[in-house]
Design a protein around this motif. Sequence first.
Motif, PDB file in Angstrom:
ATOM      1  N   ALA A  43      27.715 -68.649 -38.670  1.00  8.49           N
ATOM      2  CA  ALA A  43      27.926 -70.091 -38.540  1.00  8.49           C
ATOM      3  C   ALA A  43      29.239 -70.343 -37.821  1.00  8.49           C
ATOM      4  O   ALA A  43      29.392 -71.333 -37.108  1.00  8.49           O
ATOM      5  CB  ALA A  43      27.934 -70.752 -39.917  1.00  8.49           C
ATOM      6  N   GLY A  77      25.623 -78.935 -36.412  1.00  7.84           N
ATOM      7  CA  GLY A  77      25.276 -77.558 -36.746  1.00  7.84           C
ATOM      8  C   GLY A  77      26.109 -76.519 -36.027  1.00  7.84           C
ATOM      9  O   GLY A  77      25.823 -75.331 -36.092  1.00  7.84           O
ATOM     10  N   CYS A  78      27.199 -76.931 -35.345  1.00 12.48           N
ATOM     11  CA  CYS A  78      27.973 -75.970 -34.572  1.00 12.48           C
ATOM     12  C   CYS A  78      28.999 -75.234 -35.416  1.00 12.48           C
ATOM     13  O   CYS A  78      29.650 -74.317 -34.950  1.00 12.48           O
ATOM     14  CB  CYS A  78      28.681 -76.672 -33.414  1.00 12.48           C
ATOM     15  SG  CYS A  78      30.006 -77.754 -33.956  1.00 12.48           S
ATOM     16  N   LYS A 136      31.463 -76.907 -37.545  1.00 15.56           N
ATOM     17  CA  LYS A 136      32.696 -77.655 -37.800  1.00 15.56           C
ATOM     18  C   LYS A 136      33.009 -77.718 -39.286  1.00 15.56           C
ATOM     19  O   LYS A 136      34.107 -77.380 -39.726  1.00 15.56           O
ATOM     20  CB  LYS A 136      32.571 -79.094 -37.264  1.00 15.56           C
ATOM     21  CG  LYS A 136      32.107 -79.215 -35.844  1.00 15.56           C
ATOM     22  CD  LYS A 136      32.029 -80.668 -35.404  1.00 15.56           C
ATOM     23  CE  LYS A 136      30.937 -81.455 -36.100  1.00 15.56           C
ATOM     24  NZ  LYS A 136      29.582 -81.121 -35.637  1.00 15.56           N
ATOM     25  N   THR A 159      31.818 -75.925 -41.663  1.00  7.83           N
ATOM     26  CA  THR A 159      32.037 -74.586 -42.204  1.00  7.83           C
ATOM     27  C   THR A 159      33.482 -74.161 -41.978  1.00  7.83           C
ATOM     28  O   THR A 159      34.140 -73.630 -42.880  1.00  7.83           O
ATOM     29  CB  THR A 159      31.069 -73.596 -41.531  1.00  7.83           C
ATOM     30  OG1 THR A 159      29.741 -74.092 -41.691  1.00  7.83           O
ATOM     31  CG2 THR A 159      31.171 -72.225 -42.148  1.00  7.83           C
TER      32      THR A 159
HETATM   33  N1  LIG Z   1      25.172 -73.379 -47.412  1.00  7.68           N
HETATM   34  C1  LIG Z   1      24.619 -72.936 -46.267  1.00  7.68           C
HETATM   35  N2  LIG Z   1      23.754 -71.914 -46.277  1.00  7.68           N
HETATM   36  C2  LIG Z   1      23.204 -71.457 -45.133  1.00  7.68           C
HETATM   37  N3  LIG Z   1      23.455 -71.966 -43.918  1.00  7.68           N
HETATM   38  C3  LIG Z   1      24.317 -72.984 -43.833  1.00  7.68           C
HETATM   39  C4  LIG Z   1      24.932 -73.534 -45.004  1.00  7.68           C
HETATM   40  N4  LIG Z   1      25.734 -74.551 -44.618  1.00  7.68           N
HETATM   41  C5  LIG Z   1      25.610 -74.630 -43.277  1.00  7.68           C
HETATM   42  N5  LIG Z   1      24.765 -73.702 -42.797  1.00  7.68           N
HETATM   43  C6  LIG Z   1      24.423 -73.468 -41.377  1.00  7.68           C
HETATM   44  O1  LIG Z   1      25.600 -73.163 -40.682  1.00  7.68           O
HETATM   45  C7  LIG Z   1      25.634 -73.805 -39.433  1.00  7.68           C
HETATM   46  C8  LIG Z   1      26.896 -74.644 -39.318  1.00  7.68           C
HETATM   47  O2  LIG Z   1      26.846 -75.680 -40.272  1.00  7.68           O
HETATM   48  P1  LIG Z   1      27.973 -76.772 -40.419  1.00  7.68           P
HETATM   49  O3  LIG Z   1      27.695 -77.563 -41.635  1.00  7.68           O
HETATM   50  O4  LIG Z   1      29.302 -76.125 -40.325  1.00  7.68           O
HETATM   51  O5  LIG Z   1      27.713 -77.664 -39.132  1.00  7.68           O
HETATM   52  P2  LIG Z   1      28.490 -78.951 -38.634  1.00  7.68           P
HETATM   53  O6  LIG Z   1      29.089 -78.580 -37.332  1.00  7.68           O
HETATM   54  O7  LIG Z   1      29.391 -79.464 -39.675  1.00  7.68           O
HETATM   55  O8  LIG Z   1      27.307 -79.942 -38.358  1.00  7.68           O
HETATM   56  P3  LIG Z   1      27.206 -81.520 -38.648  1.00  7.68           P
HETATM   57  O9  LIG Z   1      27.842 -82.216 -37.502  1.00  7.68           O
HETATM   58  O10 LIG Z   1      25.731 -81.758 -38.651  1.00  7.68           O
HETATM   59  O11 LIG Z   1      27.838 -81.785 -39.962  1.00  7.68           O
HETATM   60  C9  LIG Z   1      24.358 -74.621 -39.335  1.00  7.68           C
HETATM   61  O12 LIG Z   1      23.465 -73.908 -38.535  1.00  7.68           O
HETATM   62  C10 LIG Z   1      23.862 -74.712 -40.744  1.00  7.68           C
HETATM   63  O13 LIG Z   1      22.469 -74.714 -40.766  1.00  7.68           O
END
Ligand SMILES: Nc1ncnc2c1ncn2[C@@H]1O[C@H](COP(=O)(O)OP(=O)(O)OP(=O)(O)O)[C@@H](O)[C@H]1O
Lengths: 298, 361
Positions: free
Chosen positions: B20, B41-42, B44, B46
């Motif tokens: 991730a 989903g990029c 951020k 995480t």
């Molecule tokens: N608890 C988890 N278990 C498995 N995969 C996860 C989990 N949380 C996030 N992911 C995956 O990790 C990747 C990054 O997720 P993240 O939440 O960091 O994205 P984001 O950049 O914050 O997106 P958004 O703008 O939609 O909030 C995504 O592909 C998501 O599906």
Amino acid sequence: MTTTTHPSPQVRRGTPAPGTQHHGVLRIIGTTLTWAFASFNVLVLLFMLFSSFKTTKEIFRAPWAPPSSLHFENWSQAWSNGGFGSAAVNTILVVAASSVSVLVIAAPAAYALSRTQTRLAGGLTVFFTLGIGIPTQVTIIPIFVMMAKVNLVNNLFGLYVVYTAVSLPFTVFLLTGFFRSLPGRLEEAAAIDGAGVVRTFVQIMLPLARSGLVTALILNIIGLWHETLIALVFIQDQDKSTLSLSLLSFMSTITSFSDNPNWGALFAGVSILVLPMLALYVWLGRRIVEGITVGATK
Amino acid sequence: MADVVFDNVTRIYAGAETPAVDALELEIADGELVVLVGPSGCGKSTTLRMLAGLEGVDGGEIRIGSHDVTHVRPKDRDIAMVFQEYALYPHMTVEQNIGFHLKIAKVPRTEIARRVTEAARMLDLTPYLQRKPGKLSGGQRQRVAMGRAIVREPQVFLMDEPLSNLDAKLRVQTRTEIAALQRRLGVTTVYVTHDQVEAMTLGDRVAVLDHGVLQQFDRPRAIFDRPANTFVAGFMGSPPMNLLGGRLEGEDVRVAELTLPTTRAQREALTSDEVTVGVRTDAFVPAADGEAALNSIIELVEDLGSDAYAYCMTDLGGAARHLAVRVDPDEVPDRGAKLRLRPRPGAVHLFDGRTGDRLPD
Ligand SMILES: Nc1ncnc2c1ncn2[C@@H]1O[C@H](COP(=O)(O)OP(=O)(O)OP(=O)(O)O)[C@@H](O)[C@H]1O
Ligand SMILES: [Mg+2]
């Protein structure tokens, strides 16, 4: 809760959304069934209350009519002859102690189970749930033997222990589901605010789970209040009997040892058993419905 | 206050095949406001959650003020976080919500009262201190969440899309308030958003992520002026930069009729003869008669008052392609009008057609 009172006596009914009218038939059936069920229960309650003030003769002559005169002696006869006085104290003690103990044990257990994803936690949840499926009739003899070994039969403390134990599976099951539905974000916020696990549980999760806890409490109190089988097996002495046991023996005295049984007194006995639970429900029932998580998230 | 360092940080969720967040390298200076931006989903959130200690780190190291906090519990990191959904405690009043950390930290009661009052005053929350969050508007809840962060005077503020639940107008207003507050307090801040306008206006520096990989980390102006690759070029800017497929012929890049000169360094950096030509919407000028141009037909005009954009269909040697072009808002052309466009010399971005990387200038 604030209720707005309209000055006009006519309450305006808003125009229903288009299309919702088609559910009319279902709705009518549903409403009818609900009302039928509710009225049936109310009628039964009324019948019980009316009869408790009547003479036996009047009960048979006009079963549905209100009592022509109030025979309070039915109640006093039930209370003293049936031994309901001491039984009431015993029941209140045992039921209160067990239902509170169940919550004290089940709430942390359910919280832990709802928040751990390990295989062990999954297995434990299943294990607890299994307990719901096994009827008491099956386990009561082994439990009796075990309790006899530690001298806890014919003993109110023993009854309390058994009541607590048999109530755990359902309560853990109910609360696990409830805790699972609470937003996990709040725990993260608490962790960042510096709260440890215990503080998070006590100061954040428990208040949020209040309606779930009240539900579990009420369900346990009602279930244990009416519990007869376990009490019958475990309690022999009259002075240790619970309300449901007293009612049982009162019923047999009235019906088998007398040519002229006083049915009115029997109904008074039933009322003594039922009315406190009714009052409890009226008092706390609304809390079950009341949601508290409103505003936790956007 | 402290600087924050992500040193080769990787996060792979259980069951996921790709990370991730993949080998993230970020150095955030003390007092700086860094915006993490990228599509949904990029990675951020995480990234931010790893910094908060809410998510495990599978590789690399995170440091706050030169302390390695990779395996430190959230409560020992001295960070404050504003969640997207605010995560206010619904059974506590605004005052209790804001003061919860201080109470846990055993700060004396008078001191708590003083700091909560101060934060409430700063955020215009004074009239609501005794209310529960359920009885506040979205904007007020957002400010309570901010209040909960600022009373702590932490080393680092973390904000995960704190404005996404507000309406457009309130969002712009709150954005400036956050910027002003952060400058005033001088607390190092990591701010997550998927809104590139927010990123450009708020950040001292902006980190653009895609698929868990850092694409570019630079000042907003630099990201706009010199995007590191076609992803950044297409993601930042509204409307985004036009990216046209071209081919190296001799020393020039050809796009339809146009020929664009290249430098020797650029030609040497290419991995094939495919070149992607990037042109911002405002970098087109009308071509004179006889000059090589992109022949376009306007399909749609977006007139925003101070700006106007024409969305055109253009013929790129057989393949039709959409172009977004900024036009004079005082003389907005009609739909169906024909435009002959050429990019302003010097305003063209060249990228490797295969890798998407920017070619040296
Ligand atoms: N608890 C988890 N278990 C498995 N995969 C996860 C989990 N949380 C996030 N992911 C995956 O990790 C990747 C990054 O997720 P993240 O939440 O960091 O994205 P984001 O950049 O914050 O997106 P958004 O703008 O939609 O909030 C995504 O592909 C998501 O599906
Ligand atoms: Mg996110």
